[in-house]
Motif scaffolding. Structure first.
Motif, mmCIF file in Angstrom:
data_model
loop_
_atom_site.group_PDB
_atom_site.id
_atom_site.type_symbol
_atom_site.label_atom_id
_atom_site.label_comp_id
_atom_site.label_asym_id
_atom_site.label_seq_id
_atom_site.Cartn_x
_atom_site.Cartn_y
_atom_site.Cartn_z
ATOM 1 N N GLY A 1 15.825 -75.819 31.797
ATOM 2 C CA GLY A 1 16.593 -76.692 31.045
ATOM 3 C C GLY A 1 15.322 -77.029 29.918
ATOM 4 O O GLY A 1 14.361 -76.757 30.058
ATOM 5 N N TRP B 1 20.071 -80.955 31.133
ATOM 6 C CA TRP B 1 19.607 -80.991 32.391
ATOM 7 C C TRP B 1 20.742 -81.268 33.386
ATOM 8 O O TRP B 1 20.600 -80.769 34.500
ATOM 9 C CB TRP B 1 18.478 -82.461 32.459
ATOM 10 N N PHE C 1 13.667 -78.252 34.841
ATOM 11 C CA PHE C 1 13.781 -79.176 33.914
ATOM 12 C C PHE C 1 12.534 -79.602 32.909
ATOM 13 O O PHE C 1 11.474 -79.756 33.642
ATOM 14 C CB PHE C 1 14.396 -80.674 34.659
ATOM 15 N N LEU D 1 13.115 -87.126 33.779
ATOM 16 C CA LEU D 1 12.742 -85.783 34.195
ATOM 17 C C LEU D 1 11.986 -86.191 35.383
ATOM 18 O O LEU D 1 12.230 -85.348 36.386
ATOM 19 C CB LEU D 1 11.711 -85.516 33.166
#
Length: 289
Positions: free
Chosen positions: A44, A50, A68, A86
């Motif tokens: 990502g 994401w 991510f 995140l």
């Protein structure tokens, strides 16, 4: 060295794509289950993608390892909310990596045609590196013509860690020991294009140097005559291969070519290269070989 045609199944059964972006080309995602490549580490690059990476990993848990992160091209638009999201994603996916993060010294913003400024890149990179250390996550790093900045950032992270230990409660020795190794458990330098000297300086870091891997793709590294020397300089148990592709339909062929490139540089057979890089990928991921 060459491999026999009837070895191809065995080779592909061992191939692990250490860095790719198939969610950027969603029309090709349907071929993921049909890929001969055994596993994919899917990156990502910003909060907008994401969800797609998360869904792909949910749909194909045996095939896809999600990552991510905030890519350096999107560092200037990152916010505290992005970092909070995140952190929440990592909590939902215990095996997920932090990636793709890093530093880029030459890429240009297509809207302004100006080179992305380094200051916001370094700031968001260091924050994500710290998050990876705090959550004990593996990391995939993008570096283009900024390898000196990367080395300095890693060294700064370790120095900041030492300062925390030195300034802490002298009576709490356990806390000090924990802080002294507050470095991500593994850091992969994807499509490594830095010098052999910089690589060796990174590998010599204590602590940290024993947690570094170096990956190669033909799309990026195949164009440089220095690539074979760089591959040979990587310790045999730290070399990985990748496609770095967005089109899933092309991953098998690209990974085969990357395997061939490493095999030629190391003097290994295709099957030996596939088996070695699979074991290295499992170690990078913290899995039992």
């Amino acid at each position: 060295m060459s491999t026999k045609p009837d070895d191809s199944d065995a080779v592909y059964a061992n191939l692990v794509d250490a860095h790719c972006h198939p969610t950027d080309h969603p029309s090709t995602l349907g071929c993921i289950p049909k890929l001969r490549t055994s596993r994919l580490l899917v990156m990502g690059t910003r909060s907008e993608d994401w969800e797609a990476v998360e869904q792909l990993a949910t749909d194909h848990p045996a095939k896809v390892v999600p990552a991510f992160g905030i890519h350096p091209w999107f560092a200037a638009s990152a916010t505290d909310a992005s970092l909070a999201t995140l952190k929440a994603l990592l909590a939902r996916h215990p095996a997920a990596l932090v990636g793709e993060i890093g530093i880029d010294g030459v890429a240009r913003d297509r809207a302004t045609m100006e080179v992305y400024p380094l200051a916001p890149q370094l700031e968001i990179f260091k924050k994500q590196l710290l998050l990876a250390a705090e959550t004990s996550r593996r990391v995939s790093v993008h570096t283009v013509r900024a390898h000196g900045h990367l080395l300095a950032a890693l060294q700064d992270h370790l120095r900041d860690d030492d300062k925390t230990e030195q300034n802490g409660d002298a009576g709490d020795k356990t806390q000090g020991r924990e802080r002294s190794i507050a470095f991500p458990p593994a850091v992969m330098n994807h499509s490594w294009s830095g010098s052999v000297e910089t690589m060796r300086a990174m590998l010599a870091m204590k602590p940290g140097g024993d947690r570094l891997w170096f990956s190669f793709s033909t799309g990026v590294n195949g164009r440089s005559p220095k690539t074979p020397e760089r591959i040979r300089a990587v310790p045999d148990n730290r070399v990985l291969i990748e496609s770095d592709l967005h089109d899933a339909e092309l991953i098998d062929a690209a990974l085969w070519d990357a395997c061939r490139m490493v095999a030629d540089a190391k003097g290994w057979s295709m099957l030996e290269t596939a088996e070695r890089t699979r074991r290295n990928a499992k170690e990078f991921l913290g899995e039992t070989c």
